[in-house]
Scaffold this active site. Structure first.
Site, PDB file in Angstrom:
ATOM      1  N   TYR A  69       1.481 -51.272-102.249  1.00 17.88           N
ATOM      2  CA  TYR A  69       0.601 -52.230-101.214  1.00 17.88           C
ATOM      3  C   TYR A  69      -0.649 -52.490-101.926  1.00 17.88           C
ATOM      4  O   TYR A  69      -1.487 -53.395-102.052  1.00 17.88           O
ATOM      5  CB  TYR A  69       0.498 -52.621 -99.848  1.00 17.88           C
ATOM      6  N   LYS A 115      12.145 -41.823 -99.838  1.00 20.86           N
ATOM      7  CA  LYS A 115      12.866 -41.605-101.330  1.00 20.86           C
ATOM      8  C   LYS A 115      13.119 -40.531-102.586  1.00 20.86           C
ATOM      9  O   LYS A 115      12.620 -40.578-103.481  1.00 20.86           O
ATOM     10  CB  LYS A 115      12.891 -43.060-102.595  1.00 20.86           C
ATOM     11  N   ASP A 120      17.596 -45.751 -97.539  1.00 19.07           N
ATOM     12  CA  ASP A 120      18.279 -46.750 -97.812  1.00 19.07           C
ATOM     13  C   ASP A 120      18.916 -46.392 -96.982  1.00 19.07           C
ATOM     14  O   ASP A 120      20.509 -46.614 -96.528  1.00 19.07           O
ATOM     15  CB  ASP A 120      19.306 -46.323 -99.475  1.00 19.07           C
ATOM     16  N   ASP A 126      11.565 -54.586 -90.240  1.00 20.80           N
ATOM     17  CA  ASP A 126      12.209 -56.321 -89.832  1.00 20.80           C
ATOM     18  C   ASP A 126      14.105 -55.568 -89.296  1.00 20.80           C
ATOM     19  O   ASP A 126      14.607 -56.265 -88.487  1.00 20.80           O
ATOM     20  CB  ASP A 126      12.755 -56.924 -90.874  1.00 20.80           C
ATOM     21  N   ASP A 178       7.811 -51.655 -93.832  1.00 19.79           N
ATOM     22  CA  ASP A 178       8.315 -52.884 -94.116  1.00 19.79           C
ATOM     23  C   ASP A 178       9.460 -53.600 -93.981  1.00 19.79           C
ATOM     24  O   ASP A 178       9.702 -54.634 -92.931  1.00 19.79           O
ATOM     25  CB  ASP A 178       7.237 -53.757 -95.534  1.00 19.79           C
TER      26      ASP A 178
HETATM   27  C1  IPM Z   1       4.674 -57.888 -92.048  1.00 23.99           C
HETATM   28  C2  IPM Z   1       4.679 -58.822 -93.096  1.00 23.99           C
HETATM   29  C3  IPM Z   1       3.764 -58.382 -94.213  1.00 23.99           C
HETATM   30  C4  IPM Z   1       3.289 -57.084 -94.917  1.00 23.99           C
HETATM   31  C5  IPM Z   1       3.051 -59.658 -95.076  1.00 23.99           C
HETATM   32  C6  IPM Z   1       3.081 -60.664 -94.044  1.00 23.99           C
HETATM   33  C7  IPM Z   1       2.445 -59.631 -96.028  1.00 23.99           C
HETATM   34  O1  IPM Z   1       5.988 -58.758 -94.159  1.00 23.99           O
HETATM   35  O2  IPM Z   1       3.515 -57.557 -91.400  1.00 23.99           O
HETATM   36  O3  IPM Z   1       5.319 -56.646 -91.937  1.00 23.99           O
HETATM   37  O4  IPM Z   1       4.258 -56.901 -95.820  1.00 23.99           O
HETATM   38  O5  IPM Z   1       2.772 -56.742 -94.442  1.00 23.99           O
HETATM   39 MG    MG Z   2       6.903 -57.294 -93.113  1.00 25.36          MG
END
Ligand code: IPM
Ligand code: MG
Length: 370
Positions: free
Chosen positions: A143, A194, A227, A255, A251
């Site tokens: 990042y 990884k 993975d 999710d 990240d």
């Molecule tokens: C998160 C989001 C952010 C990230 C974006 C909005 C920059 O997806 O907080 O998970 O990638 O960190």
């Molecule tokens: Mg995210």
């Protein structure tokens, strides 16, 4: 001198403002019923700030964030800002907050409420009782790594570059957060990278192992490739207690973990910095979900991840575990009573709006404290 906690509220874009309004309700309830006052100041971030100031975060707002006891953030981004130059995109506002506040540890709990077991995309028996904590490194890795950019080569070919980079102190400090959390939970850490293809991953693995051996020998430690972790999260998610991983893998995996709980609209997060000399640390609290521009402004978004982020703030920044518990119990009870926003709607439940969900929470808080 007042010791009222100063909170900078950055509602942001899309559904940010409407879910943040439900947090206001809870804050008002705390002020009225429990005499807990917060000094809540509003600021702009993301597209909202671009529209007003031309930039996703102004230096003034950045200074306010540094001076606050905690920052609450809604969400940033939307299609109307997608074509801006990279440095002026809404997301840069959030990334600058994380970086400049040095919020290196991002806690993303994936917790399945019993009432939502059937809302998960996985079989109920796989997720019932799930309680996992993903600790995502938040200020390093790909990042922020240099060099980065898009360049045009002499032959006209374009080349995009990002750099995955970690130093031992960066790995150690987030590793410590994970081990400390595990010690208060079920005593198990999965470290995810990884190491089979990336040197930075190999360093990650060696550093976490060394930290474990030196300081946390009683915590159970396992290493896992990212993975495989993605696969294991949807196969047998309950094997995980604490997962510690880098910025990008965190990240993605968070999710994935979020959906196990029924909806992205359920997952809160805390982003924490190091303790300063007074034992205080900078902190930002935000839901894991994004700005959801497709449903913004329609009063249908799920405010629970935002509300649970507020509860995390009470717990981690202000040592108000009792009030955090109260809010989490209210969420649990409201869900058990069958009220649902659209994203977690199921058979035999009643669909409610964002604001009705917020009102129901304060009514439940009344009941719990009467
Ligand atoms: C998160 C989001 C952010 C990230 C974006 C909005 C920059 O997806 O907080 O998970 O990638 O960190
Ligand atoms: Mg995210």
């Amino acid at each position: 001198m007042s010791n009222t906690k100063k909170i900078l509220v950055l509602a942001g874009d899309g559904i940010g403002p409407e879910v943040m309004r439900q947090v206001r309700r809870i804050a008002d309830w705390l002020a009225k019923r429990r005499s807990i006052g917060f000094d809540m100041e509003d600021g702009l971030v993301g597209g909202a700030s671009i529209d007003a100031n031309g930039f996703p975060l102004t230096d003034e707002t950045m200074a306010d964030a540094m001076a606050a006891d905690a920052v609450l953030l809604g969400a940033v981004g939307g299609p109307q800002w997608d074509n801006l130059p990279f440095e002026r995109k809404p997301e840069r506002g959030l990334l600058r907050l994380r970086k400049d506040m040095a919020l290196f540890a991002n806690l993303r709990p994936a917790f399945v409420f019993d009432a939502l077991v059937d809302a998960s995309s996985l079989k109920p028996e796989l997720v019932r009782g799930l309680d996992t904590m993903i600790v995502r490194e938040l200020t390093g890795g790909v990042y922020f790594g240099e060099p980065r950019g898009i360049e045009t080569l002499p032959d006209g070919t374009r080349r995009g570059v990002n750099t995955q980079v970690y130093t031992t102190p960066e790995i150690e400090r987030v590793g410590r957060v994970a081990f400390e959390l595990a010690a208060k939970r079920r005593g198990k850490v999965h470290s995810v990278e990884k190491a089979n293809v990336m040197e930075s991953g190999l360093l990650w693995r060696e550093t976490i192992q060394a930290l474990h051996d030196a300081e946390y020998p009683n915590i159970e430690l396992a290493h896992m490739y990212a993975d495989n972790c993605a696969m294991q999260l949807v196969r047998t998610p309950k094997q995980f207690d604490v997962v510690v991983t880098d910025n990008l893998f965190g990240d993605i995996l968070s999710d994935c973990a979020a959906m196990l709980t029924g909806s992205l609209g359920m997952l809160p997060s805390a982003s924490l910095g190091a303790d300063d000399k007074n034992g205080k640390r900078k902190a930002l609290y935000e839901p894991v979900h994004g700005s959801a521009p497709d449903i913004a402004g329609r009063d249908i978004a799920n405010p629970l991840a935002m509300v649970l982020s507020f509860a995390m703030m009470l717990r981690y920044s202000f040592d108000m575990a009792e009030d955090a518990d109260l809010i989490e119990t209210a969420v649990k009870n409201v869900l058990s009573s069958g009220l649902r926003t659209a994203d977690i709607l199921q058979a035999n439940t009643a669909r409610v709006s964002t604001s009705t969900m917020g009102e129901s929470l304060t009514r439940e808080l009344d009941k719990l404290t009467s």
